[in-house]
Design an enzyme around this catalytic site. Structure first.
Site, PDB file in Angstrom:
ATOM      1  N   LEU A 362       0.840  -1.198   0.000  1.00 31.66           N
ATOM      2  CA  LEU A 362       0.000   0.000   0.000  1.00 31.66           C
ATOM      3  C   LEU A 362       0.871   1.242   0.000  1.00 31.66           C
ATOM      4  O   LEU A 362       0.602   2.210  -0.717  1.00 31.66           O
ATOM      5  CB  LEU A 362      -0.933  -0.006   1.208  1.00 31.66           C
ATOM      6  CG  LEU A 362      -1.814  -1.240   1.377  1.00 31.66           C
ATOM      7  CD1 LEU A 362      -2.683  -1.096   2.620  1.00 31.66           C
ATOM      8  CD2 LEU A 362      -2.667  -1.472   0.139  1.00 31.66           C
ATOM      9  N   ASP A 363       1.923   1.233   0.808  1.00 31.00           N
ATOM     10  CA  ASP A 363       2.858   2.356   0.841  1.00 31.00           C
ATOM     11  C   ASP A 363       3.557   2.536  -0.497  1.00 31.00           C
ATOM     12  O   ASP A 363       3.560   3.624  -1.082  1.00 31.00           O
ATOM     13  CB  ASP A 363       3.910   2.121   1.930  1.00 31.00           C
ATOM     14  CG  ASP A 363       3.595   2.846   3.224  1.00 31.00           C
ATOM     15  OD1 ASP A 363       2.902   3.878   3.181  1.00 31.00           O
ATOM     16  OD2 ASP A 363       4.050   2.393   4.286  1.00 31.00           O
ATOM     17  N   HIS A 364       4.176   1.473  -0.977  1.00 27.54           N
ATOM     18  CA  HIS A 364       4.949   1.591  -2.210  1.00 27.54           C
ATOM     19  C   HIS A 364       4.045   1.901  -3.400  1.00 27.54           C
ATOM     20  O   HIS A 364       4.349   2.785  -4.215  1.00 27.54           O
ATOM     21  CB  HIS A 364       5.746   0.307  -2.454  1.00 27.54           C
ATOM     22  CG  HIS A 364       6.936   0.157  -1.579  1.00 27.54           C
ATOM     23  ND1 HIS A 364       8.148   0.745  -1.850  1.00 27.54           N
ATOM     24  CD2 HIS A 364       7.112  -0.511  -0.410  1.00 27.54           C
ATOM     25  CE1 HIS A 364       9.032   0.447  -0.900  1.00 27.54           C
ATOM     26  NE2 HIS A 364       8.418  -0.313  -0.012  1.00 27.54           N
TER      27      HIS A 364
END
Length: 472
Positions: A362-364
């Site tokens: 989700l972050d990347h």
């Protein structure tokens, strides 16, 4: 190209406002088994990176006057390595420190709760909310939480400014007001601000190598962990002058700074006492990227509306955990917490034993989409002189993963065990080493790949806060 692959990239590209005709410039190298999970993580990762690379190629063609956008190639191996970048980092041969002891799942009287306490101030708030001393051991926390409810712990810790969320099933998350609001929003929220004379960027030579689409673009980086820094690190790769600013009393975690600081400069600035200095930087910026919880920086005049009043031609990019709206709009959050709240941790494990995605996808993924949104905004601004505001949220990216992308391209859909990443990805092909002021670093290369584009960052990370708060 596999039809599902094109559909995924096309969805992201459309969300960014891109011209569908340019999708023909994208090719992929698919490697089954990479980023294997029950959810379609590999497809999400590939789509986010592909859209970002296409946005970079488009801006490069625009600035050099090329009739044709350079070809884009997305390799699942490069994508998988990049999505594991914080794990693959080595500093003088040493593996990075990972999650802190109090950043984990805990059993409660009625389920599970996930906490995040990597930063000292978050650890202090968590322990204070639980009524425990600052030196409390994990065993003490575990014993306390075993007698409390998950939702009660979530609310108590949130009220104290800490970070904890109750584990929810997908159905339980969908029943919340926040989930409904997240699902109703576009993957990438985009708005036009105003028009004003745009700071002239230096001309780009079409024959220059490498092609740096963001050369000369000035980016104020007000982000932390992990999506925002991934986005600004990508802009730095593409030639932007990225100046990260942090409060002097909030140092970044050393390994995290080393891994996300590639290509950037790092300075400290107290926005409350040095407002004039900040306004001087802002006056010459092209892009402002913020990654704090919604509203946290508004008192410094950093809302998109306030920025548009002073600098109508700015590109303002914002990323948050839960979205800038709804009952969770002002909450702090991280990838691991979003996975727990949205049902991903149950899908990847079970309600009895939570699991996790094979990477902080989700972050990347959101980070590459955020960089793509900035690049597309710069392309559009070059045509009409208007500033742009773009917003993304980890929870909205999670919704795309869980509800917008049926998994139909491999045996992982049936819940088979994950394969060893190393068996499918020759990681050495996607890693490099370089010496710098932080030591000898081994790090993952960027997966953003287009014909003539950069293969690596032009400079290593500098020590945190060691640069002047001024443009290069």
């Amino acid at each position: 190209m596999h039809s599902a692959v094109m559909t995924d990239i096309a969805f992201a590209w459309t969300a960014l406002g891109g011209d569908p005709a340019l999708l023909s410039r994208v090719t992929t190298a698919e490697r089954p088994g990479t980023l294997a999970a029950r959810l379609p993580v590999r497809r999400l990762a590939r789509a986010c990176v592909g859209a970002c690379a296409l946005a970079a190629a488009e801006l490069g063609a625009r600035r050099t006057g090329r009739a044709e956008v350079p070809g884009v190639r997305v390799d699942d191996g490069a994508v998988a390595a990049a999505f594991h970048s914080e794990r693959l980092l080595r500093v003088d041969g040493r593996a990075p420190l990972s999650f802190a002891p109090l950043s984990r799942f805990w059993r409660t009287a009625d389920g599970w709760v996930r906490t995040h306490a990597n930063y000292p101030h978050h650890r202090a708030r968590l322990l204070d909310a639980l009524g425990l001393p600052s030196d409390a051991a994990p065993a003490t926390v575990a014993a306390l939480l075993a007698g409390r409810t998950a939702l009660g712990t979530e609310e108590t810790v949130h009220a104290a400014g800490g970070l904890a969320v109750a584990l929810r099933t997908p159905r339980e998350w969908r029943a919340t007001e926040q989930a409904a609001l997240v699902a109703a929003r576009p993957l990438v929220e985009r708005a036009t601000l105003g028009t004003a004379p745009v700071r002239a960027l230096p001309p780009l030579d079409a024959a220059a190598a490498p092609l740096l689409p963001a050369a000369g673009v000035r980016v104020l980086d007000l982000t932390r962990v992990l999506a925002g820094p991934v986005a600004t690190r990508t802009l730095a790769l593409l030639g932007a002058d990225v100046l990260r600013l942090d409060a002097p009393w909030l140092p970044e975690l050393p390994d995290q700074h080393a891994e996300t600081g590639l290509g950037k400069r790092s300075a400290t600035l107290d926005l409350a006492t040095r407002r004039d200095a900040f306004e001087e930087l802002l006056a010459e910026a092209d892009v402002v990227v913020t990654g704090y919880r919604p509203g946290a920086l508004d008192r410094f005049g950093l809302s998109p509306e306030a920025l548009a009043e002073r600098h109508p031609a700015l590109v303002v990019a914002q990323v948050s955990a839960w979205g800038a709206y709804g009952p969770w709009g002002g909450r702090r959050g991280f990838d691991s917490l979003v996975q727990a709240a949205t049902g991903i941790a149950v899908t990847e494990g079970s309600a009895r034993e939570p699991g996790a995605l094979p990477a902080q996808a989700l972050d990347h993924g959101t980070g590459y989409l955020l960089a793509a949104a900035v690049l597309r905004a710069l392309t559009e601004r070059s045509r009409d002189g208007a500033g742009r505001a773009v917003r993304l949220a980890l929870a909205r990216t999670a919704h795309w993963l869980t509800d917008g992308m049926p998994y139909d391209d491999g045996p992982e859909a049936a819940g088979t065990p994950r394969a060893d990443e190393g068996a499918h990805v020759p990681q050495s092909a996607w890693l490099t080493e370089a010496d710098g002021p932080l030591g000898r670093l081994r790090y993952a290369l960027s997966p953003v790949n287009f014909t003539g584009g950069p293969a690596d960052w032009a400079r290593p990370p500098t020590p945190w806060g060691s640069d002047r708060a001024a443009w290069a």
